[in-house]
Design an enzyme around this catalytic site. Sequence first.
Site, short mmCIF file in Angstrom:
data_model
loop_
_atom_site.label_atom_id
_atom_site.label_comp_id
_atom_site.label_asym_id
_atom_site.label_seq_id
_atom_site.Cartn_x
_atom_site.Cartn_y
_atom_site.Cartn_z
N HIS A 1 0.83 -1.20 0.00
CA HIS A 1 0.00 0.00 0.00
C HIS A 1 0.87 1.26 0.00
O HIS A 1 0.62 2.20 -0.76
CB HIS A 1 -0.92 -0.01 1.23
N ASP B 1 1.12 4.15 -2.84
CA ASP B 1 0.94 5.57 -2.50
C ASP B 1 2.05 6.41 -3.10
O ASP B 1 1.80 7.46 -3.70
CB ASP B 1 0.93 5.77 -0.98
N HIS C 1 1.80 10.96 2.29
CA HIS C 1 1.39 11.71 1.09
C HIS C 1 2.04 13.09 1.08
O HIS C 1 2.46 13.57 0.04
CB HIS C 1 -0.13 11.83 1.03
#
Length: 89
Positions: free
Chosen positions: A22, A26, A49
Amino acid sequence: MIRDDAVLTTEPLRYADEFVRHKMLDILGDLSLLGRPLAGHVVALLPSHTANIALGRKIAAQMDGLLAAVRAFSPPPPPRTPRRPPPPP
């Protein structure tokens, strides 16, 4: 989602390394916002992020600087020839 040491979901993990996958997706997704091909090697420690987007902005600034340097030392484009209006019907 993880909080402290607890997984806050009732669904089982699909893969043993699902959290790593994951995070990798991202990073790839955030860097794909550059809109240009990117060849490189990414090593991330505690990625987020916010950090990924900051990295993307730095890469974009460097790419823009390289393009400006190339344009500064390139020959000027040829002059444009004026278009002629179409003949009357």
